[in-house]
Design a protein around this motif. Structure first.
Motif, PDB file in Angstrom:
ATOM      1  N   MET A  34      -7.742 -15.822 -48.753  1.00 23.31           N
ATOM      2  CA  MET A  34      -7.099 -16.233 -47.506  1.00 23.31           C
ATOM      3  C   MET A  34      -5.898 -15.314 -47.309  1.00 23.31           C
ATOM      4  SD  MET A  34      -6.998 -20.380 -47.667  1.00 23.31           S
ATOM      5  CE  MET A  34      -8.450 -21.390 -47.917  1.00 23.31           C
ATOM      6  N   SER A  35      -5.782 -14.749 -46.115  1.00 24.67           N
ATOM      7  CA  SER A  35      -4.717 -13.774 -45.883  1.00 24.67           C
ATOM      8  C   SER A  35      -4.131 -13.917 -44.491  1.00 24.67           C
ATOM      9  CB  SER A  35      -5.257 -12.337 -46.027  1.00 24.67           C
ATOM     10  OG  SER A  35      -5.816 -12.117 -47.285  1.00 24.67           O
ATOM     11  N   TRP A  36      -2.985 -13.302 -44.340  1.00 23.03           N
ATOM     12  CA  TRP A  36      -2.353 -13.123 -43.036  1.00 23.03           C
ATOM     13  C   TRP A  36      -2.149 -11.627 -42.807  1.00 23.03           C
ATOM     14  CZ3 TRP A  36      -1.673 -16.867 -39.492  1.00 23.03           C
ATOM     15  CH2 TRP A  36      -1.730 -18.201 -39.935  1.00 23.03           C
ATOM     16  N   TYR A  37      -2.500 -11.192 -41.617  1.00 19.63           N
ATOM     17  CA  TYR A  37      -2.274  -9.832 -41.170  1.00 19.63           C
ATOM     18  C   TYR A  37      -1.406  -9.891 -39.917  1.00 19.63           C
ATOM     19  CZ  TYR A  37      -5.979  -7.959 -44.186  1.00 19.63           C
ATOM     20  OH  TYR A  37      -6.750  -7.578 -45.262  1.00 19.63           O
ATOM     21  N   ARG A  38      -0.835  -8.760 -39.554  1.00 19.79           N
ATOM     22  CA  ARG A  38      -0.097  -8.708 -38.297  1.00 19.79           C
ATOM     23  C   ARG A  38      -0.283  -7.342 -37.649  1.00 19.79           C
ATOM     24  NH1 ARG A  38       6.213  -8.885 -40.432  1.00 19.79           N
ATOM     25  NH2 ARG A  38       6.316  -6.766 -41.300  1.00 19.79           N
ATOM     26  N   GLN A  39      -0.170  -7.369 -36.331  1.00 19.64           N
ATOM     27  CA  GLN A  39      -0.325  -6.141 -35.561  1.00 19.64           C
ATOM     28  C   GLN A  39       0.726  -6.102 -34.464  1.00 19.64           C
ATOM     29  OE1 GLN A  39      -4.247  -5.528 -33.889  1.00 19.64           O
ATOM     30  NE2 GLN A  39      -3.911  -3.335 -33.747  1.00 19.64           N
ATOM     31  N   ALA A  40       1.597  -5.117 -34.554  1.00 18.41           N
ATOM     32  CA  ALA A  40       2.616  -4.904 -33.520  1.00 18.41           C
ATOM     33  C   ALA A  40       2.032  -3.998 -32.441  1.00 18.41           C
ATOM     34  CB  ALA A  40       3.854  -4.290 -34.139  1.00 18.41           C
ATOM     35  N   PRO A  41       2.577  -4.019 -31.243  1.00 17.03           N
ATOM     36  CA  PRO A  41       2.053  -3.175 -30.160  1.00 17.03           C
ATOM     37  C   PRO A  41       2.030  -1.709 -30.550  1.00 17.03           C
ATOM     38  CG  PRO A  41       3.580  -4.784 -29.276  1.00 17.03           C
ATOM     39  CD  PRO A  41       3.672  -4.888 -30.782  1.00 17.03           C
ATOM     40  N   GLY A  42       0.883  -1.073 -30.356  1.00 12.39           N
ATOM     41  CA  GLY A  42       0.747   0.337 -30.650  1.00 12.39           C
ATOM     42  C   GLY A  42       0.590   0.680 -32.117  1.00 12.39           C
ATOM     43  N   LYS A  43       0.473  -0.337 -32.959  1.00  8.11           N
ATOM     44  CA  LYS A  43       0.361  -0.090 -34.398  1.00  8.11           C
ATOM     45  C   LYS A  43      -0.929  -0.682 -34.930  1.00  8.11           C
ATOM     46  CE  LYS A  43       5.302   0.267 -35.340  1.00  8.11           C
ATOM     47  NZ  LYS A  43       6.418  -0.167 -36.225  1.00  8.11           N
ATOM     48  N   GLN A  44      -1.285  -0.295 -36.134  1.00  3.78           N
ATOM     49  CA  GLN A  44      -2.487  -0.824 -36.761  1.00  3.78           C
ATOM     50  C   GLN A  44      -2.217  -2.214 -37.316  1.00  3.78           C
ATOM     51  OE1 GLN A  44      -3.305   1.997 -39.902  1.00  3.78           O
ATOM     52  NE2 GLN A  44      -1.992   0.951 -41.354  1.00  3.78           N
ATOM     53  N   ARG A  45      -3.304  -2.920 -37.597  1.00  3.89           N
ATOM     54  CA  ARG A  45      -3.193  -4.238 -38.202  1.00  3.89           C
ATOM     55  C   ARG A  45      -2.939  -4.065 -39.695  1.00  3.89           C
ATOM     56  NH1 ARG A  45      -7.681  -8.710 -36.763  1.00  3.89           N
ATOM     57  NH2 ARG A  45      -7.061  -7.909 -34.708  1.00  3.89           N
ATOM     58  N   ASP A  46      -1.887  -4.692 -40.188  1.00  2.00           N
ATOM     59  CA  ASP A  46      -1.488  -4.549 -41.587  1.00  2.00           C
ATOM     60  C   ASP A  46      -1.507  -5.875 -42.320  1.00  2.00           C
ATOM     61  OD1 ASP A  46       1.050  -2.144 -40.665  1.00  2.00           O
ATOM     62  OD2 ASP A  46      -0.975  -1.779 -41.440  1.00  2.00           O
ATOM     63  N   LEU A  47      -1.790  -5.813 -43.592  1.00  2.00           N
ATOM     64  CA  LEU A  47      -1.756  -7.000 -44.442  1.00  2.00           C
ATOM     65  C   LEU A  47      -0.310  -7.454 -44.636  1.00  2.00           C
ATOM     66  CD1 LEU A  47      -3.237  -8.995 -46.347  1.00  2.00           C
ATOM     67  CD2 LEU A  47      -2.798  -7.336 -48.177  1.00  2.00           C
ATOM     68  N   VAL A  48      -0.085  -8.743 -44.460  1.00  2.00           N
ATOM     69  CA  VAL A  48       1.230  -9.337 -44.691  1.00  2.00           C
ATOM     70  C   VAL A  48       1.258 -10.037 -46.042  1.00  2.00           C
ATOM     71  CG1 VAL A  48       2.903 -11.035 -43.892  1.00  2.00           C
ATOM     72  CG2 VAL A  48       1.642  -9.646 -42.228  1.00  2.00           C
ATOM     73  N   ALA A  49       0.269 -10.903 -46.267  1.00  5.79           N
ATOM     74  CA  ALA A  49       0.218 -11.668 -47.514  1.00  5.79           C
ATOM     75  C   ALA A  49      -1.208 -12.132 -47.747  1.00  5.79           C
ATOM     76  CB  ALA A  49       1.154 -12.870 -47.449  1.00  5.79           C
ATOM     77  N   SER A  50      -1.571 -12.277 -49.008  1.00  3.35           N
ATOM     78  CA  SER A  50      -2.906 -12.766 -49.329  1.00  3.35           C
ATOM     79  C   SER A  50      -2.853 -13.685 -50.527  1.00  3.35           C
ATOM     80  CB  SER A  50      -3.861 -11.608 -49.598  1.00  3.35           C
ATOM     81  OG  SER A  50      -3.456 -10.887 -50.733  1.00  3.35           O
ATOM     82  N   SER A  51      -3.862 -14.547 -50.591  1.00  2.00           N
ATOM     83  CA  SER A  51      -3.953 -15.519 -51.672  1.00  2.00           C
ATOM     84  C   SER A  51      -5.413 -15.609 -52.100  1.00  2.00           C
ATOM     85  CB  SER A  51      -3.470 -16.884 -51.184  1.00  2.00           C
ATOM     86  OG  SER A  51      -3.739 -17.890 -52.137  1.00  2.00           O
ATOM     87  N   THR A  52      -5.668 -15.490 -53.388  1.00  2.00           N
ATOM     88  CA  THR A  52      -7.035 -15.570 -53.876  1.00  2.00           C
ATOM     89  C   THR A  52      -7.336 -16.961 -54.427  1.00  2.00           C
ATOM     90  OG1 THR A  52      -6.568 -14.954 -56.158  1.00  2.00           O
ATOM     91  CG2 THR A  52      -6.847 -13.162 -54.580  1.00  2.00           C
ATOM     92  N   SER A  53      -8.609 -17.251 -54.579  1.00  2.00           N
ATOM     93  CA  SER A  53      -9.012 -18.545 -55.121  1.00  2.00           C
ATOM     94  C   SER A  53      -8.572 -18.693 -56.567  1.00  2.00           C
ATOM     95  CB  SER A  53     -10.524 -18.705 -55.015  1.00  2.00           C
ATOM     96  OG  SER A  53     -11.180 -17.651 -55.690  1.00  2.00           O
ATOM     97  N   GLY A  54      -8.296 -17.573 -57.225  1.00  2.00           N
ATOM     98  CA  GLY A  54      -7.833 -17.629 -58.603  1.00  2.00           C
ATOM     99  C   GLY A  54      -6.357 -17.907 -58.745  1.00  2.00           C
ATOM    100  N   GLY A  55      -5.653 -17.962 -57.597  1.00  4.00           N
ATOM    101  CA  GLY A  55      -4.252 -18.336 -57.631  1.00  4.00           C
ATOM    102  C   GLY A  55      -3.268 -17.192 -57.495  1.00  4.00           C
ATOM    103  N   SER A  56      -3.746 -15.975 -57.398  1.00  2.00           N
ATOM    104  CA  SER A  56      -2.820 -14.857 -57.269  1.00  2.00           C
ATOM    105  C   SER A  56      -2.437 -14.641 -55.813  1.00  2.00           C
ATOM    106  CB  SER A  56      -3.425 -13.583 -57.846  1.00  2.00           C
ATOM    107  OG  SER A  56      -4.565 -13.206 -57.119  1.00  2.00           O
ATOM    108  N   THR A  57      -1.242 -14.116 -55.609  1.00  2.00           N
ATOM    109  CA  THR A  57      -0.754 -13.813 -54.270  1.00  2.00           C
ATOM    110  C   THR A  57      -0.249 -12.372 -54.229  1.00  2.00           C
ATOM    111  OG1 THR A  57       1.435 -14.683 -54.798  1.00  2.00           O
ATOM    112  CG2 THR A  57      -0.121 -16.199 -53.755  1.00  2.00           C
ATOM    113  N   ASN A  58      -0.252 -11.831 -53.027  1.00  2.00           N
ATOM    114  CA  ASN A  58       0.193 -10.462 -52.841  1.00  2.00           C
ATOM    115  C   ASN A  58       0.922 -10.376 -51.511  1.00  2.00           C
ATOM    116  OD1 ASN A  58       0.233  -7.583 -53.407  1.00  2.00           O
ATOM    117  ND2 ASN A  58      -1.184  -7.404 -51.694  1.00  2.00           N
TER     118      ASN A  58
END
Length: 121
Positions: A34-58
């Motif tokens: 499960m993750s969140w991404y964001r995209q600002a005007p004129g920019k690419q979509r970037d990863l903000v944060a992610s969470s795996t089923s194993g409990g790790s976050t990034n």
């Protein structure tokens, strides 16, 4: 069909906080990432944060220490608590899940429609 719906976006002043929510509906057997991404005007979509089923976050370096991702596996939901917001955080925020609909099936990628976050005084 799996559908993701985000909520919680809006306008907030610099230094403020917002909490985004994303709910997955449909027939879901399990969710890996499960993750969140964001995209600002004129920019690419970037990863903000992610969470795996194993409990790790990034987290992206730019949000480390300010944003927190959390998931509720029982409800098929993911949250993003955003603190100390700055104008640079202004973007459309998208929810992403890597999920499968039945045991033995492949995992597929699903995206929400996005929710606008605007940080401005």
């Amino acid at each position: 069909q799996v559908r993701l719906v985000e909520s919680g976006g809006g306008l907030v002043q610099p230094g403020g906080s917002l909490r985004l929510s994303c709910a997955a509906s449909g027939s879901i057997r399990s969710i890996n990432v499960m993750s969140w991404y964001r995209q600002a005007p004129g920019k690419q979509r970037d990863l903000v944060a992610s969470s795996t089923s194993g409990g790790s976050t990034n987290y992206a370096d730019s949000v480390q220490g300010r944003f927190t991702i959390a998931r509720d596996n029982a409800k098929n939901m993911v949250y993003l608590q955003m603190n100390s917001l700055s104008p640079g955080d202004t973007a459309v925020y998208y929810c992403y899940m890597n999920a499968r609909r039945a045991l033995g099936q492949n995992y597929y990628n699903y995206w929400g429609q996005g929710t606008q976050v605007t940080v401005s005084s």
